[in-house]
Write an enzyme that holds these catalytic residues in place. Structure first.
Site, PDB file in Angstrom:
ATOM      1  N   HIS A 274      44.427  63.959  28.590  1.00 58.68           N
ATOM      2  CA  HIS A 274      45.187  64.258  29.808  1.00 58.68           C
ATOM      3  C   HIS A 274      44.691  63.448  31.014  1.00 58.68           C
ATOM      4  CE1 HIS A 274      46.922  67.769  27.724  1.00 58.68           C
ATOM      5  NE2 HIS A 274      45.696  67.981  27.293  1.00 58.68           N
TER       6      HIS A 274
ATOM      7  N   GLU B 130      49.836  44.292  31.943  1.00 57.42           N
ATOM      8  CA  GLU B 130      51.034  44.901  32.518  1.00 57.42           C
ATOM      9  C   GLU B 130      52.298  44.434  31.811  1.00 57.42           C
ATOM     10  OE1 GLU B 130      49.231  45.449  37.032  1.00 57.42           O
ATOM     11  OE2 GLU B 130      50.589  43.795  36.607  1.00 57.42           O
TER      12      GLU B 130
ATOM     13  N   LYS C  20      42.888  38.793  45.218  1.00 55.37           N
ATOM     14  CA  LYS C  20      43.432  39.533  44.074  1.00 55.37           C
ATOM     15  C   LYS C  20      43.208  38.829  42.737  1.00 55.37           C
ATOM     16  CE  LYS C  20      45.371  42.808  43.883  1.00 55.37           C
ATOM     17  NZ  LYS C  20      46.814  43.049  43.997  1.00 55.37           N
TER      18      LYS C  20
ATOM     19  N   SER D 261      47.454  36.513  43.599  1.00 61.15           N
ATOM     20  CA  SER D 261      48.518  36.933  44.514  1.00 61.15           C
ATOM     21  C   SER D 261      48.874  35.767  45.436  1.00 61.15           C
ATOM     22  CB  SER D 261      48.036  38.126  45.351  1.00 61.15           C
ATOM     23  OG  SER D 261      48.869  38.342  46.474  1.00 61.15           O
TER      24      SER D 261
END
Length: 475
Positions: A155, A289, A282, A276
């Site tokens: 969880h 992803e 970044k 980025s």
């Protein structure tokens, strides 16, 4: 080259021709179409429909055409409706009207499904091979971290301490099932539809078993109507590909979380990260992803085919033209995605010192308290309540379980003797899980060794099947 039209006074309207045209996507089947045509030609020769001399001319032209397709010197044009008409156009261009003899005794209905089965077999084996490479990368990282302590989660909450190699190795198990699914698919669907004709079989091709054997199939399908209308093999292939996508998505989600500042468990290599355009600091886990995002595309392809198949009556229906693009897309998506994910896993740097810091957070050793009492004969339901009372005491005092005093333990339950402290460590909790599927170091290393052994066997099977089918497919 039109494959029909003799009974029509007019050709199709421009909009109909555009709607019917599939050559721009089914051209991927061209090599398979030529090979199936050669197997079909051999059957026509054996049955006496095509003479031996004509067959030699036709086969030579088909072999030459296959080389032209491979080199790109022959491809489809605006006049072709589908891959079959394009191949026949190329054949007729080489040997004249004799090229049209190849059409005897077969229909596009049985031709296309045979082509497509061979395409799927070829590409499923390639996908399987890429999956085994990912499994090998996961096993190597799991072995490297078979002694690294980390928190386990359920969880998304701290649950119990585990070894990080155990966490990584779970992905190998899921991916091995994916390869097994493909093996199972191949066993169930290695039957040829060629010889079914449009739906009723063929009087000019009475022995489809010979063509099936030549193409590498186990045998022929049992019913000609089923042979041209069945697309179970496509739905099942898309399901197998979707499951691979879902497993990659799960792995991608974990890498995305692990690479956050909040976790800090992994550093993804620069080669498998992006930056980025506005924030120079970044470093984004884009491969992870994308693995997560493309799963939706794979599931969508499965869904579209399942909905298309629902309620189709009798034999072939033109709806079935919609079966190909989802498969092409799913195959090509995984062929692109799997090497990138494998590279990300293989080059990742994990940080066990950070993982271990949180291994006992969130009272993750509470189960050890309950197990300690259970070993003393206390009913587990009671032991569970006692462990919960220990957690409650800790929460009210702002301390962790191991910080309870001997008096505190005794006040909660007389069975909580000072020996309890021996299990209130991450090391002790992990070491106690010695079953074959548990998280003790010995168990984890054995699990990884077995997974790697199974992976090596899978790679051998894939290589054997690729050789078998490539041999059948060579021209």
């Amino acid at each position: 080259m039109a494959l029909w039209g003799g009974r029509f006074a007019q050709g199709p309207a421009e909009s109909v021709a555009a709607l019917s045209r599939s050559v721009h996507f089914d051209w991927r089947l061209a090599p398979y179409d030529i090979r199936v045509n050669i197997a079909h030609l051999h059957g026509l020769t054996k049955s006496g429909v095509v003479s031996a001399s004509d067959a030699q001319t036709i086969e030579g032209a088909l072999v030459s055409l296959a080389a032209d397709v491979q080199s790109g010197t022959f491809t489809f044009n605006d006049s072709d409706e589908d891959v079959h008409s394009a191949i026949e156009r190329g054949l007729v261009a080489k040997i004249g009207p004799l090229g049209g003899a190849i059409r005897a005794g077969r229909s596009r209905n049985d031709l296309v499904v045979t082509d497509f089965k061979l395409y799927i077999i070829d590409h499923l084996l390639t996908v399987s091979n890429l999956v085994t490479q990912l499994i090998a990368a996961l096993n190597a990282q799991a072995e490297r971290h078979a002694g690294s302590i980390a928190p386990g989660f359920t969880h998304l909450q701290h649950a119990q301490p585990i070894l990080f190699g155990h966490e990584l190795a779970k992905h190998s198990q899921a991916l091995l099932r994916d390869v097994d699914r493909i093996s199972d698919w191949l066993e169930r669907h290695s039957f040829s539809p060629l010889g079914a004709g449009a739906l009723a079989g063929s009087g000019l091709q009475p022995s489809p078993e010979a063509s099936a054997e030549e193409l590498g199939f186990i045998g022929s399908l049992a019913n000609s109507i089923d042979a041209v209308s069945d697309r179970d093999f496509i739905a099942e292939a898309l399901f197998a590909l979707s499951m691979i996508g879902i497993h990659l998505s799960r792995l991608g989600e974990e890498f995305t979380l692990w690479s956050t500042t909040e976790f800090g468990w992994v550093t993804v290599a620069d080669e498998y990260s992006t930056g980025s355009s506005i924030m120079p600091q970044k470093k984004n886990p884009d491969i992870a992803e994308l693995a997560r995002g493309k799963a939706g595309r794979l599931v969508g392809n499965l869904t579209s085919v399942m909905v298309m198949l629902k309620g189709l009556p009798f034999a072939y229906n033109r709806d079935l033209q919609e079966d190909k693009e989802p498969v092409f897309d799913s195959m090509e998506t995984l062929l692109l995605l799997l090497p990138a994910v494998t590279g990300m896993v293989a080059t990742a740097t994990f940080h066990p010192e950070i993982m271990q810091q949180g291994a006992t957070a969130g009272f993750s050793l509470a189960t050890e308290v309950a197990d300690f009492l259970a070993r003393k004969g206390v009913p587990f339901a009671t032991a569970h309540e006692v462990a919960g009372a220990c957690v409650k005491k800790c929460e009210s005092a702002g301390i962790d379980l191991h910080e309870l005093s001997d008096a505190d333990f005794q006040a909660i339950h007389p069975g909580l003797t000072p020996e309890i402290r021996g299990v209130l460590t991450a090391e002790g909790a992990i070491a106690s899980r010695t079953s074959s599927l548990g998280t003790s170091e010995q168990s984890v290393r054995e699990q990884i060794a077995i997974a790697e052994s199974e992976n090596v066997l899978a790679q051998a099977w894939i290589s054997s099947e690729q050789k078998r089918f490539s041999g059948m497919m060579s021209l």
